[in-house]
Design a protein around this motif. Structure first.
Motif: not given
Length: 335
Positions: A45, A47, A81, A91-92, A95, A98-99
């Motif tokens: 997790k 970031p 990942r 983040v994928d 998606s 997405a961030a």
């Protein structure tokens, strides 16, 4: 007598049966393999995007191609990942939610502030720095030509198990931009640099750091192949024609040498030296004899962005840079 013999024969038969059972149950030896697929892939997790080197790679420069097919350096099925050929994004990208990089940076900042807690006093900082000096301990982490690599994050946390601060010695190419090295160390480990002397750093883990609750950092099993990037040196130098380019390259090799770089040395003062050299001449030559070609190419790329300047040539183990036509001279002070 016959009863004793029968008992002895029964005991020997029983022992043979037991030994045969034990031998049958024991599984055959299998050497460990990094290519075996794990049942449950690791979930991290953290970031930020996982890269081979955090200091020697840039998110701004995009590669123009890949040398080999995309194959994750973490091993098949070992990390949840996707490997893009350059990094494993946090983040994928496929998606919808997405961030962005700003959101991830804000998460890293809040996490780092929570781990650091209250700032150190001058007395506490001095005690920690003294404990990390060479007479007190020989433990240190060497940061070489590859810069801050992904597996070095695990090394930092392993050092933090037994001590609150660790010593890091920086050598070679990354020391051209020590500001970036310090930023990436604090950003990726959530620590704080409390002492810096040349290429020697002391990284503090924080007041609220708990060694038993360390982040999940999957190990990178091999170095991924580097992608293909645009060429650093083009046929013609920017703003010049072919004849002027040939002339400036020939003249660049005859310019007096500004400095000679030692292998695995400290290059923190190279950028201001080049800037001062441009006050005397439009061309600057740096002697790189004995250095690998990949090293002085990386140094030239860093000088191009930090000075800034234009790379002219890498011939004969020399870095030749040009200040350009639009070079702005510093304003002279009034007498």
């Amino acid at each position: 007598a016959p009863e004793i013999r029968s008992r002895n024969s029964f005991d020997t038969d029983d022992k043979e049966e037991r030994s045969s059972r034990k031998r049958a149950v024991k599984p055959p030896y299998r050497p460990p393999s990094s290519l075996e697929r794990s049942e449950r892939p690791l979930v991290s997790k953290l970031p930020f995007d996982f890269r081979f080197s955090y200091t020697e790679s840039s998110t701004e420069v995009r590669p123009i191609g890949l040398r080999f097919p995309k194959y994750s350096p973490f091993g098949p099925g070992r990390l949840r990942r996707e490997w893009t050929g350059v990094c494993a994004p946090a983040v994928d990208p496929k998606s919808r939610a997405a961030a962005t990089e700003d959101e991830l940076q804000e998460k890293r900042r809040t996490l780092r502030e929570r781990i650091q807690g209250e700032p150190l006093t001058d007395a506490e900082r001095k005690i920690l720095v003294d404990k990390c000096q060479r007479p007190c301990t020989k433990r240190q982490i060497n940061l070489g030509r590859d810069g801050l690599t992904h597996n070095m994050l695990n090394d930092v946390h392993n050092h933090w198990k037994s001590s609150e601060a660790t010593r890091i010695k920086c050598m070679g190419v990354p020391t051209v931009d020590m500001k970036n090295v310090c930023y990436q160390l604090e950003d990726k480990t959530f620590g704080k640099i409390i002492h810096r002397q040349g290429g020697l750093l002391v990284l503090y883990r924080g007041r609220n750091y708990k060694p038993k609750i360390r982040p999940v950092i999957p190990p990178m099993l091999w170095k991924p192949p580097e992608p293909v990037y645009p060429k650093l040196i083009k046929t013609t130098v920017e703003g010049l024609n072919i004849e002027e380019t040939k002339e400036i390259r020939k003249r660049g090799l005859s310019v007096p040498c500004l400095t000679r770089l030692a292998k695995n040395g400290y290059y923190g003062s190279l950028v201001p030296m080049v800037r001062d050299g441009f006050l005397r001449d439009e061309l600057v030559r740096i002697d790189c004899k004995g250095l690998p070609r990949s090293d002085y190419k990386k140094i030239g790329c860093k000088l191009r962005d930090l000075v800034p300047c234009i790379i002219v040539s890498f011939e004969k183990e020399q870095i030749v840079v040009w200040r350009g036509k639009n070079h702005e001279k510093p304003l002279e002070e009034d007498e």
